[in-house]
Design a protein around this motif. Structure first.
Motif, PDB file in Angstrom:
ATOM      1  N   PRO A 198     -31.630  -6.702 -19.485  1.00 51.50           N
ATOM      2  CA  PRO A 198     -32.598  -6.410 -21.084  1.00 51.50           C
ATOM      3  C   PRO A 198     -32.094  -6.712 -22.133  1.00 51.50           C
ATOM      4  CG  PRO A 198     -31.654  -4.131 -19.687  1.00 51.50           C
ATOM      5  CD  PRO A 198     -31.258  -5.616 -18.988  1.00 51.50           C
ATOM      6  N   PHE A 199     -32.456  -7.424 -23.223  1.00 51.36           N
ATOM      7  CA  PHE A 199     -31.844  -7.301 -24.179  1.00 51.36           C
ATOM      8  C   PHE A 199     -31.300  -5.661 -25.040  1.00 51.36           C
ATOM      9  CE2 PHE A 199     -31.850 -10.794 -23.665  1.00 51.36           C
ATOM     10  CZ  PHE A 199     -32.483 -11.655 -24.430  1.00 51.36           C
ATOM     11  N   VAL A 200     -30.220  -4.997 -25.290  1.00 52.42           N
ATOM     12  CA  VAL A 200     -29.941  -3.303 -26.154  1.00 52.42           C
ATOM     13  C   VAL A 200     -29.016  -4.172 -27.716  1.00 52.42           C
ATOM     14  CG1 VAL A 200     -28.431  -1.792 -25.193  1.00 52.42           C
ATOM     15  CG2 VAL A 200     -29.437  -3.566 -23.978  1.00 52.42           C
ATOM     16  N   SER A 201     -29.369  -3.239 -28.383  1.00 52.54           N
ATOM     17  CA  SER A 201     -28.905  -3.180 -29.769  1.00 52.54           C
ATOM     18  C   SER A 201     -28.488  -1.634 -29.641  1.00 52.54           C
ATOM     19  CB  SER A 201     -29.804  -3.104 -30.533  1.00 52.54           C
ATOM     20  OG  SER A 201     -30.807  -2.469 -30.568  1.00 52.54           O
ATOM     21  N   ASN A 202     -28.135  -0.610 -29.209  1.00 57.25           N
ATOM     22  CA  ASN A 202     -27.515   0.440 -29.757  1.00 57.25           C
ATOM     23  C   ASN A 202     -26.451   1.142 -27.915  1.00 57.25           C
ATOM     24  OD1 ASN A 202     -29.194   2.308 -28.203  1.00 57.25           O
ATOM     25  ND2 ASN A 202     -30.835   1.172 -29.176  1.00 57.25           N
ATOM     26  N   PHE A 203     -25.949   1.802 -28.468  1.00 55.41           N
ATOM     27  CA  PHE A 203     -24.441   2.617 -27.972  1.00 55.41           C
ATOM     28  C   PHE A 203     -25.053   3.124 -26.716  1.00 55.41           C
ATOM     29  CE2 PHE A 203     -22.061   1.467 -31.296  1.00 55.41           C
ATOM     30  CZ  PHE A 203     -21.337   0.042 -30.343  1.00 55.41           C
ATOM     31  N   GLU A 204     -26.371   3.893 -27.444  1.00 57.09           N
ATOM     32  CA  GLU A 204     -26.821   4.683 -26.191  1.00 57.09           C
ATOM     33  C   GLU A 204     -27.402   4.341 -24.949  1.00 57.09           C
ATOM     34  OE1 GLU A 204     -26.235   6.514 -30.567  1.00 57.09           O
ATOM     35  OE2 GLU A 204     -26.626   4.408 -29.666  1.00 57.09           O
ATOM     36  N   SER A 205     -28.714   3.161 -25.705  1.00 55.51           N
ATOM     37  CA  SER A 205     -29.042   3.019 -24.429  1.00 55.51           C
ATOM     38  C   SER A 205     -27.865   1.980 -23.324  1.00 55.51           C
ATOM     39  CB  SER A 205     -29.965   1.387 -24.603  1.00 55.51           C
ATOM     40  OG  SER A 205     -31.295   2.283 -26.128  1.00 55.51           O
ATOM     41  N   TYR A 257     -35.115 -11.736 -18.934  1.00 56.50           N
ATOM     42  CA  TYR A 257     -35.008 -10.589 -19.370  1.00 56.50           C
ATOM     43  C   TYR A 257     -36.099 -10.324 -20.235  1.00 56.50           C
ATOM     44  CZ  TYR A 257     -31.738 -14.301 -20.124  1.00 56.50           C
ATOM     45  OH  TYR A 257     -30.552 -15.552 -20.121  1.00 56.50           O
ATOM     46  N   LEU A 258     -35.127  -8.829 -20.993  1.00 58.15           N
ATOM     47  CA  LEU A 258     -36.791  -8.099 -21.260  1.00 58.15           C
ATOM     48  C   LEU A 258     -36.302  -8.028 -22.789  1.00 58.15           C
ATOM     49  CD1 LEU A 258     -38.695  -5.605 -21.644  1.00 58.15           C
ATOM     50  CD2 LEU A 258     -36.742  -3.687 -21.020  1.00 58.15           C
ATOM     51  N   ILE A 259     -37.001  -8.740 -23.339  1.00 60.42           N
ATOM     52  CA  ILE A 259     -36.808  -9.310 -24.751  1.00 60.42           C
ATOM     53  C   ILE A 259     -37.089  -8.094 -25.370  1.00 60.42           C
ATOM     54  CG2 ILE A 259     -36.741 -11.459 -24.129  1.00 60.42           C
ATOM     55  CD1 ILE A 259     -39.312 -11.735 -25.987  1.00 60.42           C
ATOM     56  N   ARG A 260     -38.215  -6.988 -25.347  1.00 63.67           N
ATOM     57  CA  ARG A 260     -38.048  -6.299 -25.981  1.00 63.67           C
ATOM     58  C   ARG A 260     -37.184  -4.908 -26.021  1.00 63.67           C
ATOM     59  NH1 ARG A 260     -39.863  -1.698 -23.795  1.00 63.67           N
ATOM     60  NH2 ARG A 260     -42.229  -2.488 -23.620  1.00 63.67           N
ATOM     61  N   LEU A 261     -36.612  -4.549 -26.883  1.00 68.04           N
ATOM     62  CA  LEU A 261     -35.281  -2.862 -26.826  1.00 68.04           C
ATOM     63  C   LEU A 261     -35.849  -2.470 -25.452  1.00 68.04           C
ATOM     64  CD1 LEU A 261     -33.588  -2.334 -30.065  1.00 68.04           C
ATOM     65  CD2 LEU A 261     -32.830  -4.153 -28.307  1.00 68.04           C
ATOM     66  N   GLN A 293     -25.288   3.487 -22.148  1.00 72.26           N
ATOM     67  CA  GLN A 293     -24.604   4.823 -21.948  1.00 72.26           C
ATOM     68  C   GLN A 293     -25.591   4.581 -20.456  1.00 72.26           C
ATOM     69  OE1 GLN A 293     -23.590   6.428 -25.195  1.00 72.26           O
ATOM     70  NE2 GLN A 293     -21.657   6.031 -25.204  1.00 72.26           N
ATOM     71  N   LEU A 294     -26.604   4.633 -21.042  1.00 71.49           N
ATOM     72  CA  LEU A 294     -27.267   5.095 -20.535  1.00 71.49           C
ATOM     73  C   LEU A 294     -28.185   3.980 -19.061  1.00 71.49           C
ATOM     74  CD1 LEU A 294     -31.036   6.820 -22.619  1.00 71.49           C
ATOM     75  CD2 LEU A 294     -29.732   7.845 -21.239  1.00 71.49           C
ATOM     76  N   LEU A 295     -28.466   2.550 -19.267  1.00 70.47           N
ATOM     77  CA  LEU A 295     -27.599   1.668 -18.091  1.00 70.47           C
ATOM     78  C   LEU A 295     -27.055   1.673 -17.808  1.00 70.47           C
ATOM     79  CD1 LEU A 295     -29.173  -1.226 -20.675  1.00 70.47           C
ATOM     80  CD2 LEU A 295     -31.118  -0.465 -18.262  1.00 70.47           C
ATOM     81  N   ASN A 296     -25.351   2.210 -17.863  1.00 71.27           N
ATOM     82  CA  ASN A 296     -24.486   2.822 -16.789  1.00 71.27           C
ATOM     83  C   ASN A 296     -24.578   2.853 -16.169  1.00 71.27           C
ATOM     84  OD1 ASN A 296     -21.945   2.064 -16.451  1.00 71.27           O
ATOM     85  ND2 ASN A 296     -21.071   3.576 -17.790  1.00 71.27           N
ATOM     86  N   HIS A 297     -24.817   4.393 -16.535  1.00 71.42           N
ATOM     87  CA  HIS A 297     -25.516   5.898 -15.907  1.00 71.42           C
ATOM     88  C   HIS A 297     -26.160   5.314 -14.438  1.00 71.42           C
ATOM     89  CE1 HIS A 297     -25.104  10.460 -14.193  1.00 71.42           C
ATOM     90  NE2 HIS A 297     -27.023  10.120 -15.007  1.00 71.42           N
TER      91      HIS A 297
END
Length: 359
Positions: A102-109, A82-86, A111-115
């Protein structure tokens, strides 16, 4: 020849803590995630956790996670990281390529991960970090339950929700917090039409399961401090059923003299730009200078084994002690030992000037 300063690490004490905690977590039906940032994922300690059956590790530094992966993934097929830092945007490809969750807290991240996952033909697991009350990282509840279409991210596999408390604001978890997180998990499970893991951190959550009413609905707990130090610093509480003395700092004395601060009306700040309360005293004291400082440890989490020694303060390269009341006749060349807490150990692992020995 021993090289000082030295960090001594008692593996037997840590192994005892791991076994004692796992026994309780098994009773409480909780999975353990070992947080490795406090010891920079040093491989002998990671190996110790693996030997005791823990296969999920969390860290705030991707480099530490890669170190674990390269050392142990070939022998541990169920290893999970786990990457516990965003994640930073510059780390997205590394995360995807190395199957880090990863722990993710925004939609932009997201979408980047999805791409990035789409480009390499993979499905990327993520945990949605949620704001539990600490006012640090995490989606707000209304964001998670809002109009955003998580299912549109075809290469993202949301596997759970993660909440953290007592890291910034000192907000402690209680049963109401857990109930709110469990309710959010159930609502998101309905929205996504799949089961999710609820992951909570850190050590401070243990207090809830030690109470009379056991929280239900939490699946795993992320901890470092309890395993390593047998302590919960957010509550200033030592667990009586765990060891607190696994880490010891040993440093050498380089000067012992009776001294007192000499200053007139003009008084400035110390080397770190702070006003030192210790230097307000004009009292002459037997002072011992030890060859270790702020560059190596956090002096606020060092506890002298000689109970008659007190820490006056620290500079970048010295720890200054009052040895006036000690029965020991300290002299240059002698060593002093200190029980070390989380902050002291973390900085000692980061310092290139501190030697380490496992015993």
């Amino acid at each position: 020849m021993m090289h000082y300063p030295l960090l001594r690490i008692n593996t037997q004490a840590i192994r005892y803590n791991i076994r004692a905690i796992l026994q309780k977590l098994n009773q409480w039906q909780l999975r353990a995630v070992a947080i490795t940032k406090g010891f920079c994922a040093d491989l002998p300690l990671v190996k110790l956790f693996l030997e005791e059956g823990i296969t999920c590790f969390g860290d705030s530094n991707p480099g530490n996670l890669l170190k674990i992966k390269h050392a142990f993934s070939s022998r541990n097929s169920d290893l999970q990281l786990y990457l516990i830092r965003l994640p930073m945007s510059s780390e997205i490809r590394l995360i995807v390529d190395n199957n880090i969750v990863p722990f993710v807290s925004n939609f932009e991240s997201l979408q980047l991960l999805n791409h990035a996952a789409y480009k390499v033909g993979k499905f990327q697991k993520v945990i949605l970090a949620v704001e539990g009350g600490d006012a640090r990282e995490g989606f707000l509840e209304e964001e998670i339950l809002g109009d955003f279409n998580f299912k549109a991210l075809k290469h993202i596999d949301i596997v759970g929700l993660g909440a953290t408390l007592a890291c910034l604001s000192g907000v402690l978890p209680d049963l109401d917090v857990v109930a709110r997180l469990v309710a959010l998990k159930k609502q998101l499970e309905k929205k996504l039409d799949k089961e999710l893991t609820l992951s909570v951190g850190g050590t401070t959550f243990l207090e809830l399961w030690e109470g009379e009413s056991l929280p239900r609905g939490v699946d795993e707990i992320r901890m470092g401090e309890a395993f390593l130090f047998g302590h919960d610093i957010s509550r200033k509480k030592a667990f009586p059923w765990l060891n607190q003395d696994a880490f010891e700092v040993v440093a050498e004395i380089v000067e012992v003299k009776r001294k007192q601060p000499l200053w007139g009306k003009a008084r400035g700040f110390d080397a770190f730009g702070k006003t030192s309360a210790f230097s307000l005293s004009r009292e002459e004291k037997e002072r011992a200078l030890v060859a270790i400082g702020k560059q190596d440890v956090d002096e606020n989490q060092l506890y002298p084994e000689d109970k008659n020694v007190t820490i006056i303060g620290a500079t970048s390269n010295y720890l200054v002690l009052d040895v006036s009341k000690s029965s020991q006749n300290y002299k240059p060349g002698d060593t002093l030992s200190f029980r070390a807490g989380y902050g002291a150990v973390l900085r000692a692992f980061l310092s290139p000037y501190v030697s380490r020995i496992y015993f």
